[in-house]
Design a protein around this motif. Structure first.
Motif, mmCIF file in Angstrom:
data_model
loop_
_atom_site.group_PDB
_atom_site.id
_atom_site.type_symbol
_atom_site.label_atom_id
_atom_site.label_comp_id
_atom_site.label_asym_id
_atom_site.label_seq_id
_atom_site.Cartn_x
_atom_site.Cartn_y
_atom_site.Cartn_z
ATOM 1 N N ASN A 109 0.889 -1.165 0.000
ATOM 2 C CA ASN A 109 0.000 0.000 0.000
ATOM 3 C C ASN A 109 0.930 1.218 0.000
ATOM 4 O OD1 ASN A 109 -1.648 2.152 0.686
ATOM 5 N ND2 ASN A 109 -2.502 1.192 2.530
ATOM 6 N N VAL A 110 1.016 1.888 -1.131
ATOM 7 C CA VAL A 110 1.920 3.050 -1.198
ATOM 8 C C VAL A 110 1.218 4.239 -0.543
ATOM 9 C CG1 VAL A 110 3.173 4.644 -2.690
ATOM 10 C CG2 VAL A 110 3.184 2.195 -3.192
ATOM 11 N N THR A 111 1.855 4.713 0.512
ATOM 12 C CA THR A 111 1.226 5.703 1.378
ATOM 13 C C THR A 111 1.843 7.081 1.169
ATOM 14 O OG1 THR A 111 0.539 6.101 3.673
ATOM 15 C CG2 THR A 111 2.764 5.232 3.363
ATOM 16 N N LEU A 112 1.136 8.097 1.665
ATOM 17 C CA LEU A 112 1.577 9.496 1.521
ATOM 18 C C LEU A 112 1.618 9.902 0.049
ATOM 19 C CD1 LEU A 112 4.276 9.353 4.330
ATOM 20 C CD2 LEU A 112 2.171 10.688 4.415
ATOM 21 N N VAL A 113 0.545 9.554 -0.659
ATOM 22 C CA VAL A 113 0.385 9.960 -2.063
ATOM 23 C C VAL A 113 -0.423 11.258 -2.087
ATOM 24 C CG1 VAL A 113 -0.798 9.352 -4.221
ATOM 25 C CG2 VAL A 113 0.583 7.635 -3.027
ATOM 26 N N PHE A 114 0.119 12.247 -2.787
ATOM 27 C CA PHE A 114 -0.531 13.567 -2.825
ATOM 28 C C PHE A 114 -0.760 14.088 -4.244
ATOM 29 C CE2 PHE A 114 1.372 13.270 1.395
ATOM 30 C CZ PHE A 114 0.298 13.647 2.192
ATOM 31 N N SER A 115 -0.396 13.276 -5.267
ATOM 32 C CA SER A 115 -0.610 13.757 -6.642
ATOM 33 C C SER A 115 -0.894 12.581 -7.560
ATOM 34 C CB SER A 115 0.635 14.502 -7.148
ATOM 35 O OG SER A 115 1.623 13.567 -7.563
ATOM 36 N N PRO A 116 -1.548 12.847 -8.706
ATOM 37 C CA PRO A 116 -1.833 11.750 -9.643
ATOM 38 C C PRO A 116 -0.557 11.159 -10.231
ATOM 39 C CG PRO A 116 -2.697 13.856 -10.472
ATOM 40 C CD PRO A 116 -2.219 14.097 -9.090
ATOM 41 N N LEU A 117 0.495 11.953 -10.346
ATOM 42 C CA LEU A 117 1.743 11.410 -10.907
ATOM 43 C C LEU A 117 2.415 10.450 -9.929
ATOM 44 C CD1 LEU A 117 3.035 14.583 -12.765
ATOM 45 C CD2 LEU A 117 2.080 12.496 -13.754
ATOM 46 N N GLN A 118 2.349 10.760 -8.649
ATOM 47 C CA GLN A 118 2.851 9.803 -7.658
ATOM 48 C C GLN A 118 2.040 8.502 -7.740
ATOM 49 O OE1 GLN A 118 2.456 12.174 -4.027
ATOM 50 N NE2 GLN A 118 4.686 12.237 -3.848
ATOM 51 N N ALA A 119 0.728 8.652 -7.901
ATOM 52 C CA ALA A 119 -0.141 7.466 -7.987
ATOM 53 C C ALA A 119 0.210 6.636 -9.217
ATOM 54 C CB ALA A 119 -1.605 7.907 -8.045
ATOM 55 N N LEU A 120 0.467 7.314 -10.340
ATOM 56 C CA LEU A 120 0.814 6.616 -11.580
ATOM 57 C C LEU A 120 2.126 5.836 -11.414
ATOM 58 C CD1 LEU A 120 0.264 6.115 -14.604
ATOM 59 C CD2 LEU A 120 1.395 8.290 -15.098
ATOM 60 N N LEU A 121 3.116 6.471 -10.805
ATOM 61 C CA LEU A 121 4.399 5.794 -10.574
ATOM 62 C C LEU A 121 4.202 4.554 -9.700
ATOM 63 C CD1 LEU A 121 6.898 8.719 -9.840
ATOM 64 C CD2 LEU A 121 7.004 7.090 -11.742
ATOM 65 N N ALA A 122 3.442 4.712 -8.633
ATOM 66 C CA ALA A 122 3.240 3.589 -7.704
ATOM 67 C C ALA A 122 2.516 2.433 -8.402
ATOM 68 C CB ALA A 122 2.451 4.058 -6.483
ATOM 69 N N ALA A 123 1.529 2.768 -9.230
ATOM 70 C CA ALA A 123 0.788 1.726 -9.956
ATOM 71 C C ALA A 123 1.735 1.009 -10.925
ATOM 72 C CB ALA A 123 -0.399 2.335 -10.698
ATOM 73 N N LYS A 124 2.570 1.787 -11.627
ATOM 74 C CA LYS A 124 3.529 1.174 -12.554
ATOM 75 C C LYS A 124 4.516 0.260 -11.830
ATOM 76 C CE LYS A 124 5.447 3.025 -16.116
ATOM 77 N NZ LYS A 124 4.912 2.109 -17.137
ATOM 78 N N ALA A 125 4.849 0.628 -10.583
ATOM 79 C CA ALA A 125 5.785 -0.190 -9.805
ATOM 80 C C ALA A 125 5.131 -1.485 -9.307
ATOM 81 C CB ALA A 125 6.325 0.608 -8.623
#
Ligand code: E4P
Length: 218
Positions: A109-125
């Motif tokens: 669970n990637v935590t401390l996400v504050f932007s859609p680009l952070q979310a995109l990176l985490a999903a890709k990972a």
């Protein structure tokens, strides 16, 4: 929408579970500290206890900050119970760790996400879940739910299996907006779960029905 409870308090978890609407639990170091838990072993035991109460995903946060340490810590946490999801902070080392853990079949669970680009990176990972913190964005006069909307829009363009947990929820309106947007999950403090069930007209209605029923029984 799935309902997780955002707490490490066992009574709150038991009570929410008894309502029959609970799909998981999220914790973080602050919530663990609030319960007076002292020491690594006590922390791991507490997570085990939560897993015994609720047969559903339970997020436990890794506090290591480097790739090697995060992966080692996540492996240990994942041994506690099959339902443990390891929270990993949204950093570059965190992303590397998520990729590695995803290849090992460990849920993250990637935590401390504050932007859609952070979310995109985490999903890709390969993150199992990502947690945008809406309340903390609102606190700095940014629209937290707008960020959730942007993440949902971005994910809709692709085939990620990553689920969105709306986190840092402060009030029922956050939950309503999350549901309207079609977020996968909201992780909700116990106090807000209670608020969701309340309406003044329900109380007035019950009062009137009970008073009228007294006339029937006379
Ligand atoms: C989510 O997983 C976090 O534990 C939590 O929602 C953070 O909420 P806060 O901003 O109220 O501390």
């Amino acid at each position: 929408m799935k309902f997780f409870i955002d707490t490490a308090n066992l009574d709150e978890i038991k009570e929410a579970h008894s309502l029959g609407i609970l799909d998981g639990v999220t914790t973080n170091p602050s919530l663990i500290a609030r319960e007076g838990i002292a020491g690594r072993k006590a922390f791991e035991k507490h997570i085990k206890t939560i897993c015994e109460l609720v047969a559903a995903p339970v997020s436990a946060e890794a506090v290591s900050m480097t790739f090697d340490d995060m992966v080692a810590e996540a492996r240990t946490l994942s041994q506690i119970d099959a339902n443990v999801v390891v929270k990993i902070p949204m950093t570059l080392d965190g992303l590397k760790a998520v990729r590695q853990l995803s290849e090992e079949g460990i849920n993250t669970n990637v935590t401390l996400v504050f932007s859609p680009l952070q979310a995109l990176l985490a999903a890709k990972a390969g993150a199992t879940y990502i947690s945008p913190f809406v309340g903390r964005l609102d606190d700095i006069s940014q629209d937290g739910m707008k960020v959730v909307e942007e993440i949902i829009d971005v994910f809709a363009n692709y085939l990620f299996e990553t689920e969105i947990i709306v986190a840092s929820i402060r009030n029922p309106l956050h939950v309503l907006t999350a549901a309207e947007l079609g977020a996968d999950i909201a992780t909700i403090p116990f106090k807000v779960i209670e608020q969701l069930a309340q309406h003044p007209l329900t109380d007035v209605g019950i009062d009137k029905f009970l008073k009228d029923w007294q006339k029937v029984e006379k």
